[in-house]
Write a protein that holds these residues in place. Structure first.
Motif, PDB file in Angstrom:
ATOM      1  N   TRP A  97       0.829  -1.204   0.000  1.00 60.72           N
ATOM      2  CA  TRP A  97       0.000   0.000   0.000  1.00 60.72           C
ATOM      3  C   TRP A  97       0.866   1.257   0.000  1.00 60.72           C
ATOM      4  N   VAL A  98       1.958   1.224   0.726  1.00 62.56           N
ATOM      5  CA  VAL A  98       2.865   2.371   0.742  1.00 62.56           C
ATOM      6  C   VAL A  98       3.504   2.558  -0.623  1.00 62.56           C
ATOM      7  N   ILE A  99       3.909   1.469  -1.257  1.00 63.10           N
ATOM      8  CA  ILE A  99       4.489   1.546  -2.608  1.00 63.10           C
ATOM      9  C   ILE A  99       3.465   2.100  -3.585  1.00 63.10           C
ATOM     10  N   ALA A 100       2.219   1.632  -3.506  1.00 61.99           N
ATOM     11  CA  ALA A 100       1.165   2.132  -4.392  1.00 61.99           C
ATOM     12  C   ALA A 100       0.909   3.618  -4.164  1.00 61.99           C
ATOM     13  N   LEU A 101       0.920   4.045  -2.926  1.00 63.17           N
ATOM     14  CA  LEU A 101       0.710   5.460  -2.609  1.00 63.17           C
ATOM     15  C   LEU A 101       1.839   6.319  -3.180  1.00 63.17           C
ATOM     16  N   VAL A 102       3.071   5.868  -3.028  1.00 65.78           N
ATOM     17  CA  VAL A 102       4.214   6.623  -3.541  1.00 65.78           C
ATOM     18  C   VAL A 102       4.157   6.706  -5.059  1.00 65.78           C
ATOM     19  N   LEU A 103       3.845   5.592  -5.724  1.00 68.56           N
ATOM     20  CA  LEU A 103       3.745   5.611  -7.186  1.00 68.56           C
ATOM     21  C   LEU A 103       2.600   6.497  -7.648  1.00 68.56           C
ATOM     22  N   GLY A 104       1.493   6.490  -6.927  1.00 63.62           N
ATOM     23  CA  GLY A 104       0.376   7.368  -7.267  1.00 63.62           C
ATOM     24  C   GLY A 104       0.744   8.830  -7.129  1.00 63.62           C
ATOM     25  N   LEU A 105       1.483   9.174  -6.080  1.00 67.02           N
ATOM     26  CA  LEU A 105       1.922  10.554  -5.902  1.00 67.02           C
ATOM     27  C   LEU A 105       2.916  10.972  -6.983  1.00 67.02           C
ATOM     28  N   VAL A 106       3.796  10.072  -7.370  1.00 63.66           N
ATOM     29  CA  VAL A 106       4.741  10.376  -8.447  1.00 63.66           C
ATOM     30  C   VAL A 106       3.985  10.614  -9.746  1.00 63.66           C
ATOM     31  N   GLU A 107       3.024   9.765 -10.050  1.00 67.18           N
ATOM     32  CA  GLU A 107       2.244   9.937 -11.269  1.00 67.18           C
ATOM     33  C   GLU A 107       1.463  11.253 -11.242  1.00 67.18           C
ATOM     34  N   LEU A 108       0.895  11.591 -10.105  1.00 67.79           N
ATOM     35  CA  LEU A 108       0.161  12.844  -9.966  1.00 67.79           C
ATOM     36  C   LEU A 108       1.073  14.053 -10.171  1.00 67.79           C
ATOM     37  N   CYS A 109       2.267  13.992  -9.624  1.00 67.14           N
ATOM     38  CA  CYS A 109       3.222  15.101  -9.806  1.00 67.14           C
ATOM     39  C   CYS A 109       3.666  15.210 -11.249  1.00 67.14           C
ATOM     40  N   VAL A 110       3.885  14.092 -11.921  1.00 67.24           N
ATOM     41  CA  VAL A 110       4.305  14.119 -13.325  1.00 67.24           C
ATOM     42  C   VAL A 110       3.180  14.678 -14.180  1.00 67.24           C
ATOM     43  N   GLN A 111       1.964  14.272 -13.959  1.00 71.13           N
ATOM     44  CA  GLN A 111       0.850  14.780 -14.750  1.00 71.13           C
ATOM     45  C   GLN A 111       0.581  16.260 -14.467  1.00 71.13           C
ATOM     46  N   ALA A 112       0.800  16.694 -13.246  1.00 74.01           N
ATOM     47  CA  ALA A 112       0.587  18.097 -12.921  1.00 74.01           C
ATOM     48  C   ALA A 112       1.672  18.994 -13.497  1.00 74.01           C
ATOM     49  N   SER A 113       2.865  18.458 -13.707  1.00 76.11           N
ATOM     50  CA  SER A 113       3.969  19.280 -14.202  1.00 76.11           C
ATOM     51  C   SER A 113       3.994  19.370 -15.722  1.00 76.11           C
ATOM     52  N   THR A 114       3.324  18.470 -16.433  1.00 82.42           N
ATOM     53  CA  THR A 114       3.312  18.517 -17.886  1.00 82.42           C
ATOM     54  C   THR A 114       2.139  19.379 -18.344  1.00 82.42           C
ATOM     55  N   PRO A 115       2.385  20.231 -19.335  1.00 84.00           N
ATOM     56  CA  PRO A 115       1.284  21.109 -19.800  1.00 84.00           C
ATOM     57  C   PRO A 115       0.257  20.383 -20.643  1.00 84.00           C
TER      58      PRO A 115
END
Length: 58
Positions: free
Chosen positions: A40-58
């Motif tokens: 669950w911790v790994i899934a949460l970290v990967l979800g946060l990374v994906e969210l940050c990547v999607q938020a940073s791309t225009p």
């Protein structure tokens, strides 16, 4: 001699040494982490990374 204040020398050698994290005596006090919690911790970290990547791309 114990002196207080910001400029006082450290009392590192005045206290008895504490056992380290990997000491044999600490094995009984170790906290057990289940595989389910780990994944669950790994899934949460990967979800946060994906969210940050999607938020940073225009």
């Amino acid at each position: 001699m114990h002196r207080t204040g910001v400029m006082a020398p450290p009392d590192l050698y005045d206290l008895p040494p504490q056992p380290g994290l990997m000491a044999r005596g600490n094995l009984a006090e170790a906290h057990y982490v289940s595989a389910r919690t780990f994944f669950w911790v790994i899934a949460l970290v990967l979800g946060l990374v994906e969210l940050c990547v999607q938020a940073s791309t225009p």
